[in-house]
Design a protein around this motif. Structure first.
Motif, PDB file in Angstrom:
ATOM      1  N   ILE A  40       0.834  -1.200   0.000  1.00  0.00           N
ATOM      2  CA  ILE A  40       0.000   0.000   0.000  1.00  0.00           C
ATOM      3  C   ILE A  40       0.872   1.255   0.000  1.00  0.00           C
ATOM      4  CG2 ILE A  40      -1.636   1.373   1.365  1.00  0.00           C
ATOM      5  CD1 ILE A  40      -2.854  -1.373   2.245  1.00  0.00           C
ATOM      6  N   ARG A  41       1.900   1.275   0.840  1.00  0.00           N
ATOM      7  CA  ARG A  41       2.792   2.441   0.874  1.00  0.00           C
ATOM      8  C   ARG A  41       3.495   2.642  -0.466  1.00  0.00           C
ATOM      9  NH1 ARG A  41       3.855   4.879   5.601  1.00  0.00           N
ATOM     10  NH2 ARG A  41       2.998   3.945   7.478  1.00  0.00           N
ATOM     11  N   ILE A  51       0.705   9.752   2.825  1.00  0.00           N
ATOM     12  CA  ILE A  51       0.337   9.018   4.041  1.00  0.00           C
ATOM     13  C   ILE A  51       0.924   9.800   5.201  1.00  0.00           C
ATOM     14  CG2 ILE A  51       0.574   6.885   5.346  1.00  0.00           C
ATOM     15  CD1 ILE A  51       0.793   5.403   2.710  1.00  0.00           C
ATOM     16  N   PRO A  52       0.062  10.355   6.064  1.00  0.00           N
ATOM     17  CA  PRO A  52       0.576  11.139   7.196  1.00  0.00           C
ATOM     18  C   PRO A  52       1.439  10.290   8.112  1.00  0.00           C
ATOM     19  CG  PRO A  52      -1.812  11.370   6.986  1.00  0.00           C
ATOM     20  CD  PRO A  52      -1.381  10.273   6.053  1.00  0.00           C
ATOM     21  N   GLU A  53       2.381  10.928   8.770  1.00  0.00           N
ATOM     22  CA  GLU A  53       3.194  10.240   9.771  1.00  0.00           C
ATOM     23  C   GLU A  53       2.282   9.764  10.893  1.00  0.00           C
ATOM     24  OE1 GLU A  53       6.430   9.464   9.573  1.00  0.00           O
ATOM     25  OE2 GLU A  53       6.356  10.324   7.572  1.00  0.00           O
ATOM     26  N   PRO A  58      -5.295  13.428   9.537  1.00  0.00           N
ATOM     27  CA  PRO A  58      -5.965  14.375   8.629  1.00  0.00           C
ATOM     28  C   PRO A  58      -7.065  15.112   9.371  1.00  0.00           C
ATOM     29  CG  PRO A  58      -5.801  12.182   7.657  1.00  0.00           C
ATOM     30  CD  PRO A  58      -5.369  12.073   9.088  1.00  0.00           C
ATOM     31  N   HIS A  59      -7.243  16.376   9.096  1.00  0.00           N
ATOM     32  CA  HIS A  59      -8.271  17.168   9.758  1.00  0.00           C
ATOM     33  C   HIS A  59      -9.654  16.626   9.441  1.00  0.00           C
ATOM     34  CE1 HIS A  59      -5.392  20.054  11.159  1.00  0.00           C
ATOM     35  NE2 HIS A  59      -4.882  20.137   9.945  1.00  0.00           N
ATOM     36  N   GLY A  60     -10.484  16.499  10.486  1.00  0.00           N
ATOM     37  CA  GLY A  60     -11.858  16.067  10.306  1.00  0.00           C
ATOM     38  C   GLY A  60     -12.022  14.564  10.130  1.00  0.00           C
TER      39      GLY A  60
END
Length: 64
Positions: A40-41, A51-53, A58-60
């Protein structure tokens, strides 16, 4: 080093695809779960999907 919470993912795939995944994981000396994450990565990296650390969300989003 801080430990990271993990999320459970359950899905159904063709048995032949699962066997291919198992073989790929064995060749890389990885677990099936780790092999899925690596794949996936790799896909996301090649397709511009960030892909965030681990400590970034992610906001929301509730990351479920």
């Amino acid at each position: 080093m801080a430990t990271t919470k993990t999320a459970t993912v359950t899905f159904r795939i063709d048995p032949a695809v699962k066997e291919g995944l198992r073989t790929a994981a064995a060749r890389e000396h990885r677990s099936i779960a780790n092999m899925v994450e690596v794949l996936i990565r790799d896909y996301c990296g090649r397709n511009g999907i960030a892909i965030p650390e681990n400590n970034e969300r992610p906001h929301g989003k509730d990351n479920t």
